[in-house]
Motif scaffolding. Structure first.
Motif, PDB file in Angstrom:
ATOM      1  N   ILE A 188       6.835  -3.814 -12.400  1.00 38.06           N
ATOM      2  CA  ILE A 188       6.156  -3.108 -11.316  1.00 38.06           C
ATOM      3  C   ILE A 188       5.016  -2.291 -11.913  1.00 38.06           C
ATOM      4  CG2 ILE A 188       6.419  -1.345  -9.535  1.00 38.06           C
ATOM      5  CD1 ILE A 188       9.306  -2.276  -9.198  1.00 38.06           C
ATOM      6  N   SER A 189       3.865  -2.301 -11.228  1.00 38.36           N
ATOM      7  CA  SER A 189       2.716  -1.529 -11.688  1.00 38.36           C
ATOM      8  C   SER A 189       2.023  -0.886 -10.493  1.00 38.36           C
ATOM      9  CB  SER A 189       1.733  -2.427 -12.447  1.00 38.36           C
ATOM     10  OG  SER A 189       1.264  -3.453 -11.604  1.00 38.36           O
ATOM     11  N   VAL A 190       1.147   0.066 -10.796  1.00 36.43           N
ATOM     12  CA  VAL A 190       0.355   0.739  -9.777  1.00 36.43           C
ATOM     13  C   VAL A 190      -1.058   0.166  -9.866  1.00 36.43           C
ATOM     14  CG1 VAL A 190      -0.577   2.950  -9.003  1.00 36.43           C
ATOM     15  CG2 VAL A 190       1.753   2.821  -9.906  1.00 36.43           C
ATOM     16  N   ASN A 191      -1.620  -0.226  -8.733  1.00 37.91           N
ATOM     17  CA  ASN A 191      -2.943  -0.858  -8.700  1.00 37.91           C
ATOM     18  C   ASN A 191      -3.891  -0.103  -7.796  1.00 37.91           C
ATOM     19  OD1 ASN A 191      -1.450  -2.751 -10.052  1.00 37.91           O
ATOM     20  ND2 ASN A 191      -2.213  -4.489  -8.915  1.00 37.91           N
ATOM     21  N   LYS A 240       0.836  -1.191   0.000  1.00 34.71           N
ATOM     22  CA  LYS A 240       0.000   0.000   0.000  1.00 34.71           C
ATOM     23  C   LYS A 240       0.877   1.248   0.000  1.00 34.71           C
ATOM     24  CE  LYS A 240      -4.088   1.918   2.099  1.00 34.71           C
ATOM     25  NZ  LYS A 240      -5.202   1.670   2.993  1.00 34.71           N
ATOM     26  N   LEU A 241       0.512   2.211  -0.851  1.00 41.72           N
ATOM     27  CA  LEU A 241       1.215   3.482  -0.908  1.00 41.72           C
ATOM     28  C   LEU A 241       0.545   4.479   0.041  1.00 41.72           C
ATOM     29  CD1 LEU A 241       1.788   3.732  -4.768  1.00 41.72           C
ATOM     30  CD2 LEU A 241       3.396   2.985  -3.008  1.00 41.72           C
ATOM     31  N   ALA A 242       1.219   5.578   0.316  1.00 39.35           N
ATOM     32  CA  ALA A 242       0.721   6.567   1.267  1.00 39.35           C
ATOM     33  C   ALA A 242      -0.565   7.247   0.793  1.00 39.35           C
ATOM     34  CB  ALA A 242       1.796   7.624   1.527  1.00 39.35           C
ATOM     35  N   LYS A 243      -0.787   7.343  -0.506  1.00 42.41           N
ATOM     36  CA  LYS A 243      -1.947   8.054  -1.028  1.00 42.41           C
ATOM     37  C   LYS A 243      -3.142   7.121  -1.183  1.00 42.41           C
ATOM     38  CE  LYS A 243      -3.384  10.857  -4.969  1.00 42.41           C
ATOM     39  NZ  LYS A 243      -4.360  11.623  -4.429  1.00 42.41           N
ATOM     40  N   GLY A 244      -4.051   7.166  -0.240  1.00 42.64           N
ATOM     41  CA  GLY A 244      -5.316   6.438  -0.344  1.00 42.64           C
ATOM     42  C   GLY A 244      -5.182   4.946  -0.543  1.00 42.64           C
ATOM     43  N   ASP A 245      -6.056   4.404  -1.388  1.00 44.02           N
ATOM     44  CA  ASP A 245      -6.084   2.966  -1.642  1.00 44.02           C
ATOM     45  C   ASP A 245      -5.346   2.618  -2.922  1.00 44.02           C
ATOM     46  OD1 ASP A 245      -7.484   2.362   0.645  1.00 44.02           O
ATOM     47  OD2 ASP A 245      -9.425   2.634  -0.311  1.00 44.02           O
ATOM     48  N   VAL A 246      -4.106   3.064  -3.020  1.00 42.67           N
ATOM     49  CA  VAL A 246      -3.263   2.786  -4.187  1.00 42.67           C
ATOM     50  C   VAL A 246      -2.152   1.848  -3.740  1.00 42.67           C
ATOM     51  CG1 VAL A 246      -1.768   3.785  -5.953  1.00 42.67           C
ATOM     52  CG2 VAL A 246      -3.780   5.041  -5.179  1.00 42.67           C
ATOM     53  N   TYR A 247      -1.897   0.827  -4.569  1.00 43.50           N
ATOM     54  CA  TYR A 247      -0.917  -0.197  -4.231  1.00 43.50           C
ATOM     55  C   TYR A 247       0.148  -0.296  -5.310  1.00 43.50           C
ATOM     56  CZ  TYR A 247      -4.381  -1.772  -0.863  1.00 43.50           C
ATOM     57  OH  TYR A 247      -5.265  -1.836   0.166  1.00 43.50           O
ATOM     58  N   LEU A 248       1.351  -0.662  -4.901  1.00 48.83           N
ATOM     59  CA  LEU A 248       2.445  -0.943  -5.814  1.00 48.83           C
ATOM     60  C   LEU A 248       2.537  -2.465  -5.923  1.00 48.83           C
ATOM     61  CD1 LEU A 248       4.611   0.711  -7.294  1.00 48.83           C
ATOM     62  CD2 LEU A 248       6.150   0.180  -5.423  1.00 48.83           C
ATOM     63  N   SER A 265      -4.854  -2.483 -12.827  1.00 49.80           N
ATOM     64  CA  SER A 265      -3.403  -2.408 -12.802  1.00 49.80           C
ATOM     65  C   SER A 265      -2.924  -1.549 -13.968  1.00 49.80           C
ATOM     66  CB  SER A 265      -2.818  -3.822 -12.907  1.00 49.80           C
ATOM     67  OG  SER A 265      -1.414  -3.772 -12.890  1.00 49.80           O
ATOM     68  N   GLU A 266      -2.109  -0.547 -13.681  1.00 52.04           N
ATOM     69  CA  GLU A 266      -1.554   0.324 -14.720  1.00 52.04           C
ATOM     70  C   GLU A 266      -0.041   0.192 -14.709  1.00 52.04           C
ATOM     71  OE1 GLU A 266      -3.046   4.289 -14.185  1.00 52.04           O
ATOM     72  OE2 GLU A 266      -5.125   3.651 -14.467  1.00 52.04           O
ATOM     73  N   LYS A 267       0.502  -0.197 -15.882  1.00 55.57           N
ATOM     74  CA  LYS A 267       1.938  -0.456 -15.994  1.00 55.57           C
ATOM     75  C   LYS A 267       2.530   0.383 -17.112  1.00 55.57           C
ATOM     76  CE  LYS A 267       5.235  -4.154 -16.741  1.00 55.57           C
ATOM     77  NZ  LYS A 267       5.427  -5.542 -17.079  1.00 55.57           N
ATOM     78  N   TYR A 268       3.672   0.999 -16.828  1.00 49.57           N
ATOM     79  CA  TYR A 268       4.372   1.814 -17.816  1.00 49.57           C
ATOM     80  C   TYR A 268       5.255   0.922 -18.683  1.00 49.57           C
ATOM     81  CZ  TYR A 268       7.510   5.222 -19.874  1.00 49.57           C
ATOM     82  OH  TYR A 268       8.237   5.971 -20.778  1.00 49.57           O
ATOM     83  N   THR A 327      -3.300  -0.667 -19.252  1.00 49.57           N
ATOM     84  CA  THR A 327      -4.242  -0.883 -18.151  1.00 49.57           C
ATOM     85  C   THR A 327      -4.866  -2.262 -18.284  1.00 49.57           C
ATOM     86  OG1 THR A 327      -4.735   1.481 -18.065  1.00 49.57           O
ATOM     87  CG2 THR A 327      -6.309   0.003 -17.003  1.00 49.57           C
ATOM     88  N   ILE A 328      -4.807  -3.027 -17.203  1.00 51.43           N
ATOM     89  CA  ILE A 328      -5.411  -4.359 -17.150  1.00 51.43           C
ATOM     90  C   ILE A 328      -6.401  -4.359 -15.993  1.00 51.43           C
ATOM     91  CG2 ILE A 328      -5.029  -6.815 -16.750  1.00 51.43           C
ATOM     92  CD1 ILE A 328      -2.223  -6.459 -17.891  1.00 51.43           C
ATOM     93  N   THR A 329      -7.602  -4.862 -16.244  1.00 47.86           N
ATOM     94  CA  THR A 329      -8.605  -4.970 -15.190  1.00 47.86           C
ATOM     95  C   THR A 329      -8.779  -6.434 -14.811  1.00 47.86           C
ATOM     96  OG1 THR A 329      -9.760  -3.018 -16.019  1.00 47.86           O
ATOM     97  CG2 THR A 329     -10.996  -4.474 -14.553  1.00 47.86           C
ATOM     98  N   TYR A 330      -8.518  -6.731 -13.537  1.00 49.81           N
ATOM     99  CA  TYR A 330      -8.714  -8.069 -13.000  1.00 49.81           C
ATOM    100  C   TYR A 330     -10.094  -8.073 -12.351  1.00 49.81           C
ATOM    101  CZ  TYR A 330      -3.660  -8.541 -13.477  1.00 49.81           C
ATOM    102  OH  TYR A 330      -2.382  -8.590 -13.965  1.00 49.81           O
ATOM    103  N   GLU A 331     -10.988  -8.867 -12.872  1.00 48.15           N
ATOM    104  CA  GLU A 331     -12.356  -8.888 -12.364  1.00 48.15           C
ATOM    105  C   GLU A 331     -12.461  -9.789 -11.149  1.00 48.15           C
ATOM    106  OE1 GLU A 331     -15.107  -9.745 -15.492  1.00 48.15           O
ATOM    107  OE2 GLU A 331     -14.251  -8.198 -16.762  1.00 48.15           O
ATOM    108  N   VAL A 332     -13.319  -9.381 -10.234  1.00 52.53           N
ATOM    109  CA  VAL A 332     -13.522 -10.146  -9.019  1.00 52.53           C
ATOM    110  C   VAL A 332     -14.326 -11.388  -9.346  1.00 52.53           C
ATOM    111  CG1 VAL A 332     -14.495 -10.111  -6.708  1.00 52.53           C
ATOM    112  CG2 VAL A 332     -13.511  -8.053  -7.683  1.00 52.53           C
TER     113      VAL A 332
END
Length: 169
Positions: free
Chosen positions: A131-134, A116-124, A144-147, A156-161
């Motif tokens: 490495i991507s930001v989720n 978890k990153l410091a800004k809200g509900d954003v994960y590395l 998931s967003e990957k550069y 951008t990849i969306t993993y569905e629940v």
């Protein structure tokens, strides 16, 4: 008479063992179709919430017929599984974030980690692919967003629940 007493004693012991915990389960299943540059993708999300309340008998009532029941702190456990490209991804809570396990064709393997990153509900997220930001969208899907260095784009990849998924709360 002797048999009646033995049966009554066994019934009391059985009732006491059954009352070791109170458990409530709630399962929610969702299916979503997402349009992307790759075409239509169906994403499944399963959420299973389990509330467990440990119980025990008061020690001061030991040996009495009518005993008081003490309830402990209720714990809520939530398990979540995501589906993408015929693979299931399960998030397991760890001390530092989440461990990601991938299941494909009944084979489960370590896939990566999320912190978890410091800004809200954003994960590395760190995997073998990079490495991507989720983050999680309003439907509970993991995005998931990957550069990409080669063409200077963001994928951008969306993993569905998936139903019956587990995520710890």
């Amino acid at each position: 008479m002797k048999k009646s007493l033995i049966i009554a004693a066994l019934a009391v012991c059985t009732a006491t063992a059954v009352q070791a915990q109170e458990k409530v389960e709630k399962i929610t299943k969702t299916r979503t179709t997402v349009k992307s540059s790759l075409g239509n993708e169906t994403v499944y999300k399963t959420v299973k919430e389990t509330e467990v309340t440990p119980t025990s008998l008061k020690k001061s009532d030991q040996g009495q017929l009518n005993q008081s029941l003490q309830r402990g702190k209720t714990m809520v456990k939530k398990e979540v599984t995501y589906t993408y490209n015929d693979s299931d991804f399960r998030l397991e809570e760890t001390q530092n974030g989440y461990a990601i396990k991938r299941t494909r064709e009944n084979n489960t393997s370590e896939y990566g980690t999320m912190r978890k990153l410091a800004k809200g509900d954003v994960y590395l997220m760190k995997t073998k692919e990079g490495i991507s930001v989720n983050y999680f969208d309003k439907n509970g899907n993991m995005v998931s967003e990957k550069y990409n260095d080669e063409d200077d784009t963001v994928t951008t990849i969306t993993y569905e629940v998936k139903p019956n998924d587990k995520m710890y709360k």
